[in-house]
Design an enzyme around this catalytic site. Structure first.
Site, mmCIF file in Angstrom:
data_model
loop_
_atom_site.group_PDB
_atom_site.id
_atom_site.type_symbol
_atom_site.label_atom_id
_atom_site.label_comp_id
_atom_site.label_asym_id
_atom_site.label_seq_id
_atom_site.Cartn_x
_atom_site.Cartn_y
_atom_site.Cartn_z
ATOM 1 N N HIS A 53 30.501 5.118 -36.153
ATOM 2 C CA HIS A 53 29.719 3.965 -36.619
ATOM 3 C C HIS A 53 29.136 4.325 -37.993
ATOM 4 O O HIS A 53 28.859 5.502 -38.257
ATOM 5 C CB HIS A 53 28.599 3.738 -35.600
ATOM 6 C CG HIS A 53 27.778 2.513 -35.800
ATOM 7 N ND1 HIS A 53 26.769 2.432 -36.733
ATOM 8 C CD2 HIS A 53 27.794 1.307 -35.170
ATOM 9 C CE1 HIS A 53 26.192 1.238 -36.662
ATOM 10 N NE2 HIS A 53 26.805 0.535 -35.728
ATOM 11 N N GLN A 60 26.167 4.635 -27.416
ATOM 12 C CA GLN A 60 26.951 3.877 -26.446
ATOM 13 C C GLN A 60 27.074 4.594 -25.111
ATOM 14 O O GLN A 60 27.594 4.004 -24.166
ATOM 15 C CB GLN A 60 28.356 3.583 -27.018
ATOM 16 C CG GLN A 60 28.358 2.682 -28.247
ATOM 17 C CD GLN A 60 27.935 1.244 -27.947
ATOM 18 O OE1 GLN A 60 27.927 0.801 -26.810
ATOM 19 N NE2 GLN A 60 27.544 0.515 -28.994
ATOM 20 N N CYS A 103 30.626 -2.213 -37.753
ATOM 21 C CA CYS A 103 30.065 -1.085 -38.498
ATOM 22 C C CYS A 103 30.922 0.164 -38.335
ATOM 23 O O CYS A 103 30.396 1.273 -38.164
ATOM 24 C CB CYS A 103 28.636 -0.798 -38.064
ATOM 25 S SG CYS A 103 27.522 -2.151 -38.418
ATOM 26 N N LYS A 114 19.887 -1.059 -26.858
ATOM 27 C CA LYS A 114 21.184 -1.131 -26.180
ATOM 28 C C LYS A 114 21.077 -0.725 -24.715
ATOM 29 O O LYS A 114 22.088 -0.619 -24.017
ATOM 30 C CB LYS A 114 22.197 -0.214 -26.888
ATOM 31 C CG LYS A 114 22.528 -0.665 -28.308
ATOM 32 C CD LYS A 114 23.697 0.128 -28.872
ATOM 33 C CE LYS A 114 23.708 0.145 -30.373
ATOM 34 N NZ LYS A 114 24.348 -1.017 -30.980
ATOM 35 N N ASP A 174 26.000 11.045 -31.723
ATOM 36 C CA ASP A 174 25.582 9.651 -31.704
ATOM 37 C C ASP A 174 25.834 9.145 -30.282
ATOM 38 O O ASP A 174 26.969 8.851 -29.914
ATOM 39 C CB ASP A 174 26.412 8.868 -32.726
ATOM 40 C CG ASP A 174 26.132 7.374 -32.652
ATOM 41 O OD1 ASP A 174 25.396 6.940 -31.744
ATOM 42 O OD2 ASP A 174 26.660 6.639 -33.512
HETATM 43 C C1 PLP Z 1 27.978 4.003 -31.790
HETATM 44 C C2 PLP Z 1 26.780 3.453 -32.477
HETATM 45 N N1 PLP Z 1 26.069 4.241 -33.310
HETATM 46 C C3 PLP Z 1 24.972 3.809 -33.943
HETATM 47 C C4 PLP Z 1 24.529 2.524 -33.802
HETATM 48 C C5 PLP Z 1 23.320 2.101 -34.573
HETATM 49 O O1 PLP Z 1 22.243 1.789 -33.740
HETATM 50 P P1 PLP Z 1 20.962 1.101 -34.385
HETATM 51 O O2 PLP Z 1 21.451 -0.096 -35.125
HETATM 52 O O3 PLP Z 1 20.130 0.719 -33.226
HETATM 53 O O4 PLP Z 1 20.311 2.097 -35.271
HETATM 54 C C6 PLP Z 1 25.246 1.668 -32.940
HETATM 55 C C7 PLP Z 1 24.817 0.282 -32.728
HETATM 56 O O5 PLP Z 1 24.928 -0.583 -33.559
HETATM 57 C C8 PLP Z 1 26.382 2.137 -32.285
HETATM 58 O O6 PLP Z 1 27.095 1.357 -31.467
#
Ligand code: PLP
Ligand code: PLP
Lengths: 413, 164, 413, 164
Positions: free
Chosen positions: A126, A205, A370, A228, A202
């Site tokens: 992401h 998910q 993203c 999430k 990260d």
């Molecule tokens: C795999 C992953 N990493 C990072 C993020 C970023 O999370 P946040 O937007 O809550 O900072 C997301 C969600 O958008 C995600 O699915």
């Protein structure tokens, strides 16, 4: 069947938003990978603070302030327990997972990275786990190396050892938010350790969907977001190993992160305070604590089982109903993936698919999610992503199939 | 509630299925500008050739995107080809006003467009087929799809002006 | 009286937390300078999103996502209107005021500051407007200069021009959170401009209490937090001039702040997106928007008038009732100050004063109030701070006086 | 609800009004360590002299703070003066356990103290006057006031051990 199954009907009663009717149709929410909905238990916990025990934390002697502080710190304890953190002080509340990763990249990075050092990422990250590293790499003149992704949507680990050779950081996702691929985290953190690199996972998910044990994962840092996992917006978590956190310089400066301030300079507090400058997301932490309690109460293993079943049903049903026009990205084995299905419907653009689905009250997400480097890898510019959570059932999947058929027909392929 | 027919007028689907002026131009002499919709990933590449009289002598469109962004780009290419840069800019303004009703509420691109009265200001500009895109304003998140090509065109003109 | 006055009794009905009874006593909340309470209108606005229109913003096509996005962006419009910002895109949502100031210090600072450059602060700053500057000054080898404070608790501007000579940044508070002193912001920003420095105004204590017009203030940046102005925790605001924001590099990297990402690097989006990496505080923004509507509905001028009256009453009453044992810091003229009273009760420590006050259900805050350099300037290590807002009335002040008398008697001076 | 009398026992107020071992020692030979309560601003300065036999030969306390932090420091100085460093560390542990019941819930200092059964572990350590501070645990935010001097003392011992 004698194995326990998730009582989705009962769970749905806790989520008032899902009983909404849109243009006469049952709302089908399949966008939890972007952000999940909230049980009344979470909303009640937050309202309860606002209505009975709200005050700024850590600084007041009066009872409202004590109750607020203790609610805030109990949330830290709950999160620590939920991810198996040995010490609650290793749990840092941030504004979202993105800030958590930036914190590591900037605080750990500025202290430990030198020109020429390598940072290893994967092609399925992401942007939240790419851009912070690109920023610090540009600032400190580091190199970024990429672990490739196979056609099946899995990490191609053939050259991992070479990629990690001399690397300082290995940052990767526990589960792809596009492909659903679940990565072998423990194996990857071990490879990082063997190469002398820190591992930054990260876990956005995975933490919401399977049981997490930081010791088992073997990671140095993990990041995730409350929104999430049934929690509120406005709060995320960085967990890090105590000795690493202790050695890192502060990230943001301000109240709450200092031991002392003079006109000459400041002395930083210990963790977690050092990384929580300013008034923290007090009520959001309480909401996250309640979300964690809610999830634990159901049981993460049961949640995982439900999602595997639902994913299997979806893969089968969508293929049957929509046929060859439909491409489902990622691993073909439901048990090897999370409940995230990125779909391509022949040459109907994902944006248009979503628009038609919305007419059917089916909420999915079109776009690059993203993860543009991954999209480029698969030569698509957008997918239509459906993702499931505890409140979804086969009716939702059937509605998705109906709507996809309608979309195909509308654009008359 | 606005229905799908408001959004997907026949002429839009036609431009989507059979995009006009699709392709590339050699650069130089042509100028190439890329535009992104950061939210959904749509990409538009505008290739543009202007001649000594300030006319848009040729324009080609590349990139990938949804029916709205692609058809808008296709119609745009037809609307500005053969026009002077000034005329093309006027058409752009007129189109952006047509789209502006909700734009400030979907955020992100810094556009300061206001909900002007389209008919009053632009009575003398004929948007032709483009008016079929008017239905988009009822779907706020799609407005950025419709304006992507136009923002890219404006940027291309700005870059050309700077270069010369 | 023919001038309108604030109908506090009616307002209090909107704040359920204040009707709480603690140990048989009416709750007297006098800690709004740390964090204020919430009217049901704000809580309802947030619950309404969670119950009917929640989704991640900016990325979905379906109706929930459209409603959430439009609610989030309307909040930006409301905040812009509230502070007189010419363009809503100048309003950046952060996690708190502290992050807002760090954003300027790090993003603007790294781009514009060089070794030897001077940053001017005042001795009455909150740590949030000190430590971020100390961090960047240490990193880039800049000098920090301090505007002194008079015995009355006002800025001593005698040498301002010399202090600003050659400076790049002048960062100061619009109102002291300890002394209540209201600073002549327009005059200070003008002096900064004349010296070629940018002005960064910590407006945490003024935006909630008086009407704010960024054009009138003449500032380049202002920062404030929602939780001090009836809004939720978890969100703050940075307002900056468009051309400055446009020219600044991003602060945090991730989703939502990019135009494009490749394995080679990323291209940042324009404002406000560029500075809002990751999922933003969606529902918190909606809460802040509702808070702003609530305040506008009452009228900021009426709020200011009420607070001046209440402060005057408090200064008179406390002095009469507690007498010479009580010292009230800061300007003696109520109209020259905000509704923040820092008290010293002879040699009873502020912490002990607060403890006794809590027995009387009077909530005030003891400590250094995150302003240690100022405390050192006045040679105290803690004060007991009472602060008022729209829901306070003279009964609250009388209860404070009673409790202070009791505290004095308990420690039998 | 715990009342004020639980917190402010007479002996505490006595130590607050008449602090024992208040002052400074010359450094060197004495060792000086500063401690801060970041939340409220209380500061404790511990001056400590250890002799060749590992005895705390002298201790003085400086700084400013509330009745709880000051009286705790005063009592601490009496409890450890003349004891060996090891004994002083044991008393410190015993006192911190006495205070630990809520400490993990007020956060911030990284202490991992658990709500052990005080009596079992520490039956042989006589905390004397210090037990008057037991009432503090009913006021969680004040626990840090009570432990400030002790954390500073531990830090001083650590520093002395490192130096030698
Ligand atoms: C795999 C992953 N990493 C990072 C993020 C970023 O999370 P946040 O937007 O809550 O900072 C997301 C969600 O958008 C995600 O699915
Ligand atoms: C003057 C002043 N500046 C900055 C802050 C910091 O605000 P926050 O903690 O919401 O970031 C505060 C409040 O604590 C304040 O009073």
């Amino acid at each position: 069947m004698s194995t326990p199954t998730l009582d989705v009907a009962a769970i749905r009663k806790d989520f008032p938003i899902l009983s909404q009717v849109q243009d006469g149709k049952r709302l089908v929410f399949l966008d939890s990978a972007a952000s999940s909905q909230h049980p009344t238990q979470v909303l009640d916990a937050m309202n309860d603070i606002y209505l009975h025990s709200y005050a700024n934390v850590h600084r007041g002697v009066y009872q409202l302030a004590e109750r607020a502080t203790s609610a805030y710190e109990s949330a830290r304890d709950s999160v620590a327990r939920f991810i198996g953190a040995p010490d609650p002080n290793e749990v840092i509340f941030t504004k979202n997972a993105t800030e958590a990763i930036n914190l590591v990249a900037q605080s750990w990075g500025r202290q430990n990275l030198k020109p020429g050092d390598a940072i290893v990422l994967t092609l399925m990250e992401h942007h939240a786990n790419i851009v912070p590293w690109q920023m610090i790499a540009a600032e400190l003149d580091c190199e970024i190396r990429w672990v490739p992704v196979t056609d099946e949507g899995e990490l191609d680990l053939t050259d991992l050892d070479q990629l990690l050779d001399g690397a300082k950081v290995f940052a990767f996702t526990s589960m792809s938010n596009v492909l659903g691929t679940i990565n072998p985290v423990a194996r990857l953190t071990q490879a990082a350790r063997a190469a002398g690199a820190i591992s930054v996972v990260d876990a956005c998910q995975s933490v919401p969907h399977f049981s997490t044990d930081v010791a088992e994962l073997g990671a140095d840092f993990i990041a995730f977001s409350a929104h999430k996992m049934l929690g509120p917006s406005g709060i995320g978590v960085l967990w890090g190993k105590k000795d690493l956190l202790d050695a890192m310089p502060p990230f943001l400066g301000g109240g709450g992160m200092i031991l002392n301030v003079t006109t000459e300079g400041f002395t930083a507090d210990g963790v977690p305070g050092k990384f929580e400058a300013g008034t923290p997301p007090i009520v959001e932490a309480v909401g996250l604590g309640a979300a964690v309690d809610y999830l634990e109460n159901i049981g993460m293993d049961l949640i995982r089982q439900h999602e595997v079943e639902l994913t299997a049903y979806a893969m089968r049903t969508l293929t049957e109903r929509v046929g060859d026009d439909l491409l489902i990205m990622g691993p073909s084995e439901p048990a090897a993936r999370g409940g995230v299905l990125s779909l391509s419907l022949a040459d109907v653009h994902a944006h248009d698919v979503s628009q038609v689905l919305d007419e059917h009250a089916v909420c999915i997400r079109p776009g690059h999610h993203c993860a543009k480097p991954l999209m480029r890898r698969f030569d698509v510019n957008a997918t239509a992503r459906a993702s499931v959570y505890i409140y979804n059932d086969i009716d939702d999947i059937d509605a998705l199939a109906d709507a996809l058929v309608a979309a195909r027909d509308f654009f008359s392929l | 509630m606005a229905g799908l027919e408001d959004l997907y007028r026949e002429i839009i689907l036609d431009h989507y299925r059979t995009p006009r002026n699709k392709g590339e131009l050699e650069t130089p002499p042509a100028h190439r500008t890329e535009g992104f919709n950061p939210l959904c990933g749509d990409e538009i590449v505008v290739y543009i050739d202007t001649d000594d009289n300030g006319l848009v002598s040729d324009i080609k469109i590349g990139g990938q995107g949804c029916s709205i962004s692609q058809s808008s780009a296709s119609m745009m290419s037809m609307a500005v080809k053969g026009k002077t840069v000034d005329e093309a800019r006027q058409i752009t303004s007129a189109f952006k006003r047509l789209m502006s009703i909700h734009e400030t509420n979907v955020g992100g691109d810094g556009s300061e467009a206001e909900a002007d009265d389209f008919d009053e200001i632009d009575a003398d500009i004929d948007l032709g087929d483009l008016e079929a895109l008017q239905g988009v304003v009822k779907f706020p998140t799609r407005i950025k799809c419709a304006t992507l090509a136009w923002n890219t065109l404006s940027q291309a003109f700005d870059e050309i002006a700077e270069d010369s």
